[in-house]
Design an enzyme around this catalytic site. Structure first.
Site, PDB file in Angstrom:
ATOM      1  N   CYS A   1       1.364   0.513  -9.057  1.00 34.91           N
ATOM      2  CA  CYS A   1       2.488   0.900  -8.057  1.00 34.91           C
ATOM      3  C   CYS A   1       3.612   0.956  -9.193  1.00 34.91           C
ATOM      4  O   CYS A   1       4.399   1.954  -8.901  1.00 34.91           O
ATOM      5  CB  CYS A   1       2.911  -0.250  -7.266  1.00 34.91           C
ATOM      6  SG  CYS A   1       3.097  -1.904  -7.819  1.00 34.91           S
TER       7      CYS A   1
ATOM      8  N   GLY B   1       2.371   2.054   5.443  1.00 36.84           N
ATOM      9  CA  GLY B   1       3.586   1.005   5.839  1.00 36.84           C
ATOM     10  C   GLY B   1       4.221   1.442   6.749  1.00 36.84           C
ATOM     11  O   GLY B   1       4.550   0.653   7.541  1.00 36.84           O
TER      12      GLY B   1
ATOM     13  N   GLY C   1       0.747  -1.382  -0.148  1.00 35.42           N
ATOM     14  CA  GLY C   1       0.116   0.049   0.007  1.00 35.42           C
ATOM     15  C   GLY C   1       0.721   1.368  -0.004  1.00 35.42           C
ATOM     16  O   GLY C   1       2.119   1.174  -0.422  1.00 35.42           O
ATOM     17  N   SER C   2       0.380   2.155   0.612  1.00 31.77           N
ATOM     18  CA  SER C   2       0.765   3.521   0.570  1.00 31.77           C
ATOM     19  C   SER C   2       2.227   3.645   1.712  1.00 31.77           C
ATOM     20  O   SER C   2       2.204   2.871   2.546  1.00 31.77           O
ATOM     21  CB  SER C   2       0.000   4.624   0.741  1.00 31.77           C
ATOM     22  OG  SER C   2      -0.570   4.446   2.228  1.00 31.77           O
TER      23      SER C   2
ATOM     24  N   GLU D   1       5.617  -3.307   0.686  1.00 30.43           N
ATOM     25  CA  GLU D   1       5.719  -3.281  -0.843  1.00 30.43           C
ATOM     26  C   GLU D   1       4.654  -1.673  -0.993  1.00 30.43           C
ATOM     27  O   GLU D   1       3.537  -1.810  -0.886  1.00 30.43           O
ATOM     28  CB  GLU D   1       4.746  -4.361  -1.406  1.00 30.43           C
ATOM     29  CG  GLU D   1       5.318  -5.677  -1.001  1.00 30.43           C
ATOM     30  CD  GLU D   1       6.545  -6.033  -2.007  1.00 30.43           C
ATOM     31  OE1 GLU D   1       6.696  -5.372  -2.980  1.00 30.43           O
ATOM     32  OE2 GLU D   1       7.120  -7.163  -1.736  1.00 30.43           O
TER      33      GLU D   1
END
Ligand code: NAP
Length: 467
Positions: free
Chosen positions: A269, A218, A213-214, A235
């Site tokens: 992403c 994270g 995610g963002s 990630e």
């Protein structure tokens, strides 16, 4: 999301209707999930890896049998045109799951060490225990499969918390794993607020977390895990550069760069988010890029003729409009923009693609993740300037180099701070290669022969034989 919210809605970006409503898990439900995951461990770890792989195959087949309805459901949840959503299952999901299942027996085998007379010595890869997977909405099957499948193959039990926007994906996955015959408690999903997820991470029955995610998300997960000494895979976002050299196959590079920038409304992403073009071919590249961008059909994503749908929410589209407005105010020029797409309407999730020139790295559109249908294009003088520009970023997920000289691409790629370097392709995840990043993109490791590493801990067996 506040922990006080007890009901979660999916508002469809297609038409603003409420697609689904679910009650968030309370403390009792979360306790039951953690207890079941913990109880299922001993049985699951004793299932041979070949049998686990067979269950993964059965799970994939189950989803493949539902692909038509999954595609429409996915389009309604997050807005990607229905002409593309079947691919999420028929291409990436099945390919990644099957690859990881096929390499699991070798990838999880015990490690042999040099023989010593009178001893038996080896290293075993043991499952960490129970893994919490937190997944995003933008490729909700593809991102989840990267973690769930290797974690299960390695002998862990898994709890999935999916994005609120795509919580129906978690239910589909649950149905598929149940149909595949996984024992109770081995795979579970839970829909919970952020505070509840932090509390789960603090619980000793969670032994590892993988978050996709963002960057702020994270960071919050890392804070929740602080002091637990468990693995936290992150990630996170990207600002992926593309560099088009003077020797590139230009028509090919133009087509691929347009697709890399705008597929899924740029909500990938590893979407191309900034393009550097050698000044000798800059004008020709821009001309072709603009023409190809104008060919997009922005409309209802449930119409098979639509090639670009709404963004995931009106708020996400407004954030991208904000970056574009700032860039224009600072001197950039939009060669294509909202005005060129009749269905693009300010204040809504429908946002046509924008092509900006005259951009600078001082503009957020060139430095912060846009995660939307906007691209900035800059001329560069040579490879050195391109490398400096590409590395001038807090992110590092992928970088693509467009050239007829693949050896030059490898040389340039070695100087770029990134998790993946491509030549003459982009926005693609190959399961034989590791998916990872550098800098604020986080410390994730997914897929490839390294893709089991986050889900195992090494254990040494040092056995002396009686003399
Ligand atoms: P996000 O807002 O960070 O959400 C991702 C997931 O994390 C969702 O399930 C979300 O739950 C949950 N979450 C967020 N903050 C949390 C917190 N503080 N505590 C617990 N859970 C939390 O990101 P997104 O907008 O969905 O996804 C887009 C981002 O993901 C982009 O930055 C993109 O680049 C990145 N991404 C990276 C990769 C990669 O492989 N590197 C792949 C795909 C996407 P809720 O939905 O309930 O809020």
């Amino acid at each position: 999301m506040s922990s006080l919210v007890s009901v979660q809605h999916i508002v469809s970006p297609v038409d603003g209707s409420v697609l689904a409503e679910r009650t968030l898990a309370d403390g009792a439900r979360i306790e039951a999930v953690l207890a079941a995951a913990h109880a299922a461990r001993r049985g699951w770890v004793s299932v041979p890896v070949e049998r686990r792989a067979a269950m993964v195959e059965a799970m994939v087949r189950h989803l493949e049998s539902q692909v038509g309805e999954i595609a429409v459901e996915l389009t309604r949840q997050m807005g990607r045109p229905v002409r593309y959503t079947p691919n999420e299952i028929t291409r990436g999901f099945q390919e990644r799951a099957r690859h990881m299942a096929s390499i699991a027996p070798a990838g999880l085998a015990q490690i042999q060490v040099p023989r010593t007379e009178g001893f038996t010595k080896f290293i075993r890869r043991e499952p960490v225990g129970t893994v919490l997977v937190v997944a995003p909405w933008n490729y909700p099957y593809l991102t989840a499969v990267n973690s769930i499948v290797p974690a299960l193959l390695a002998g862990n039990t898994v709890v999935l918390k999916h994005a609120s926007q795509t919580m129906l994906v978690a239910e589909r996955l649950q149905g598929a794993f149940d149909a595949a015959g996984l024992p109770p408690g081995v795979f579970q999903h839970v829909q919970a607020g952020h505070d509840a997820i932090a509390a789960m991470i603090a619980d000793r029955r969670i032994d590892g977390v993988v978050f996709t995610g963002s960057v702020p998300g994270g960071a919050a997960i890392e804070r929740a895990a602080a002091g637990r000494f468990i693995g936290v895979g992150t990630e996170l976002g990207g600002k992926d550069p593309s560099y088009v050299r003077a020797d590139a196959d230009l028509p090919y590079a133009i087509g691929e760069n347009v697709d890399g920038a705008f597929f899924n409304s740029g909500q990938s992403c590893c979407a191309i988010e900034r393009i550097y073009v050698h000044r000798d071919v800059h004008d020709e590249f821009v001309e072709g890029f603009v023409a190809a961008t104008r060919a997009y059909v922005l409309a209802d994503p449930l119409d098979p003729a639509t090639t670009i749908g709404p963004m995931v929410t009106a708020a996400a589209a407004e954030a991208v409009r904000g970056q574009i407005a700032e860039a224009l105010a600072a001197g950039a020029t939009a060669l294509v923009g909202e005005r060129d797409f009749a269905a693009s309407r300010p204040g809504t999730a429908y946002l046509g693609p924008t092509v900006l020139v005259g951009v600078e790295h001082s503009m957020r559109v060139m430095s912060e993740e846009s995660f939307g249908p906007v691209i900035g294009i800059m001329p560069v003088a040579d490879d050195d300037e391109a490398v400096a520009r590409m590395n001038d970023s807090r992110y590092g997920l992928t970088a693509s180099i467009w050239t007829r000289d693949v050896e030059a691409a490898a040389r340039i790629g070695a100087r770029v701070e990134t998790g993946t370097v491509y030549a003459n392709r982009c926005d693609y995840v190959d399961p034989v290669l590791v998916w990872t990043g550098v800098k604020d993109t986080g410390r994730g490791i997914a897929l490839s022969s390294l893709g089991f590493d986050p889900y195992v801990r090494p254990k040494s067996y040092h056995l002396r034989h009686p003399s």
